[in-house]
Scaffold this motif. Structure first.
Motif, short mmCIF file in Angstrom:
data_model
loop_
_atom_site.label_atom_id
_atom_site.label_comp_id
_atom_site.label_asym_id
_atom_site.label_seq_id
_atom_site.Cartn_x
_atom_site.Cartn_y
_atom_site.Cartn_z
N THR A 74 34.75 40.15 46.81
CA THR A 74 34.46 40.44 45.41
C THR A 74 34.33 39.16 44.60
O THR A 74 33.51 39.07 43.68
N LEU A 75 35.12 38.15 44.94
CA LEU A 75 35.02 36.85 44.27
C LEU A 75 33.67 36.18 44.56
O LEU A 75 33.09 35.54 43.68
N VAL A 76 33.19 36.32 45.77
CA VAL A 76 31.87 35.77 46.11
C VAL A 76 30.81 36.35 45.17
O VAL A 76 29.96 35.63 44.63
N ALA A 77 30.87 37.66 44.95
CA ALA A 77 29.92 38.30 44.04
C ALA A 77 30.12 37.81 42.61
O ALA A 77 29.16 37.56 41.88
N LYS A 228 45.27 35.51 32.77
CA LYS A 228 44.79 35.20 31.42
C LYS A 228 43.59 36.07 31.06
O LYS A 228 43.72 37.04 30.33
N THR A 229 42.43 35.74 31.57
CA THR A 229 41.21 36.45 31.21
C THR A 229 41.26 37.92 31.61
O THR A 229 40.76 38.78 30.89
N TYR A 230 41.86 38.21 32.75
CA TYR A 230 41.82 39.57 33.28
C TYR A 230 43.01 40.42 32.87
O TYR A 230 43.04 41.63 33.13
N GLY A 231 44.05 39.82 32.28
CA GLY A 231 45.17 40.58 31.77
C GLY A 231 46.09 41.15 32.83
O GLY A 231 46.70 42.20 32.61
N ILE A 268 40.56 43.54 42.15
CA ILE A 268 39.17 43.89 42.46
C ILE A 268 38.56 44.68 41.30
O ILE A 268 37.41 44.44 40.90
N GLY A 269 39.34 45.60 40.75
CA GLY A 269 38.86 46.36 39.59
C GLY A 269 38.56 45.47 38.41
O GLY A 269 37.55 45.64 37.72
N ALA A 270 39.42 44.48 38.16
CA ALA A 270 39.23 43.57 37.03
C ALA A 270 37.97 42.74 37.18
O ALA A 270 37.24 42.49 36.22
N LEU A 271 37.69 42.29 38.40
CA LEU A 271 36.48 41.49 38.64
C LEU A 271 35.22 42.31 38.41
O LEU A 271 34.16 41.74 38.12
N VAL A 277 35.95 41.29 30.28
CA VAL A 277 36.01 39.82 30.27
C VAL A 277 35.27 39.28 29.05
O VAL A 277 35.76 38.40 28.34
N ALA A 278 34.08 39.81 28.79
CA ALA A 278 33.29 39.34 27.65
C ALA A 278 34.01 39.60 26.33
O ALA A 278 34.01 38.76 25.42
#
Length: 371
Positions: A74-77, A228-231, A268-271, A277-278
């Protein structure tokens, strides 16, 4: 003579300062308290992360994935296919990633360079492995990286150098040209640990993450976090990316079943929640601008920030200041432990929280004016 139990203790683990996280909100309070002390996400957590977490909670009787492969995919994406799956390593928070890296590279007597004011675990965790700590402080009133100071501090025993951009607690960053010059001059047998957990909030034109330099093959390991960003601060998920060669070496000490099922699925859900994020970034940047204007209006000395927080020079001694604000319903954090004595760090919150902070500052400025 019979030796006591102390004889088996490692001498470099004698009692010293340990890292202490920010305080939690009081469990019982009759008034609203805005927690602006731990750089947490002002909007809470991603709805998609919550949905994934709830679903995962029904299956905690079974073991989680043996590896972190699904999260790495998921990080790769998320990185738009710019890195390969074997270039990521995941763990229980950015802090554990730092610990893992030090465990992989540091032998007793090796040297670690870091630059105060900075995140305390750089030095605390290094000491666990018997490292010799070299503090090349950020220089000047603008907390700039002391490139020449670090280069002059390097010896044959130097193994790891910590860089942070944006930096906690100062909010400052390393300009792209400074970072590139630095990397070009560092010996190839030194690992650069580049902490970029606040990168989503950096919008300076000359800011850069570590991504271009990892792609170019530098010995750089970039630390990231979901706190931080993803909470997801309460679920303790972090990751790093680096070259395939370094990542595959570190993976030898990566424990199986390391990430809890709940944390794995929520991350994975957060990504997959780009809208959240925006909105988080928008809220932080708007709040940053609002507080800058208010600090200027009130005559509060602050440092321009590229993170989701500010460091300020409070108008009264820091502990009196934090106690006063707490009584006004706003929790902030003194950062002498981070190498910035007398300073206080304030997280950017929701507009409601930011306005509560400003109201408290107006009140304190009415009570005391710094000479």
């Amino acid at each position: 003579m019979e030796k006591g139990i102390e004889s088996i203790f490692k001498p470099h683990l004698e009692p010293k300062e340990v890292y202490k996280g920010g305080k939690n909100l009081p469990k019982e309070s009759n008034k609203k308290i805005y927690k602006l002390s731990s750089n947490e996400n002002p909007l809470g957590q991603s709805p998609k992360a919550t949905e994934a977490l709830i679903q995962a909670a029904t299956n905690v009787a079974i073991y989680p994935d043996q590896t972190d492969i699904r999260l790495r995919e998921t990080l790769v994406a998320d990185f738009d296919q710019q890195l390969k799956v074997d270039q990521f390593i995941c763990g229980n928070s950015g802090s554990e990633i730092i610990d893992m890296l030090l465990r992989a590279f540091i032998n007793e007597g090796d040297e670690v360079i870091y630059s105060n004011p900075c995140f305390l675990p750089y030095s605390v965790f290094s000491r666990w492995y018997g490292a010799k700590l070299i503090d090349v402080r950020l220089k000047g009133t603008d907390y700039a990286l002391d490139v020449e100071g670090i280069l002059n501090a390097i010896t044959p025993r130097t193994k790891v150098i910590f860089l942070t951009s944006p930096n906690n607690p100062t909010g400052t960053y390393i300009p792209k040209n400074v970072l590139e010059d630095f990397l070009d001059r560092i010996p190839k047998n030194i690992v650069i640990v580049f902490d970029e957990v606040y990168r989503h909030f950096a919008n300076a034109e000359d800011y850069t993450s570590a991504l271009p330099y990892v792609k170019a093959g530098h010995n750089v390991i970039a630390i990231n976090s979901f706190s931080k960003t993803y909470g997801l601060a309460g679920l303790r998920v972090g990751y790093c990316y680096t070259t395939s060669k370094i990542a595959n070496y570190i993976r030898q000490i990566h424990k199986p079943f390391l990430l809890p099922l709940t944390s794995l699925e929520a991350a994975i859900g957060a990504l997959n929640d780009s809208e959240f994020v925006a909105e988080t970034v928008k809220t932080v940047l708007e709040g940053r601008g609002f507080l800058e204007n208010e600090f200027q209006r009130l005559g509060i000395t602050y440092w321009p920030s590229q993170g989701n927080f500010f460091i300020i020079d409070p108008p009264i001694p820091e502990f009196e200041f934090t106690d006063f604000l707490m009584n006004e319903g706003v929790m902030v954090r003194p950062v002498s432990q981070f190498g910035a004595p007398g300073k206080v760090r304030i997280t950017i919150g929701t507009q409601e929280a930011n306005e509560a902070l400003v109201k408290a500052l107006e009140k304190i400025k009415g009570l005391s004016k710094k000479e």
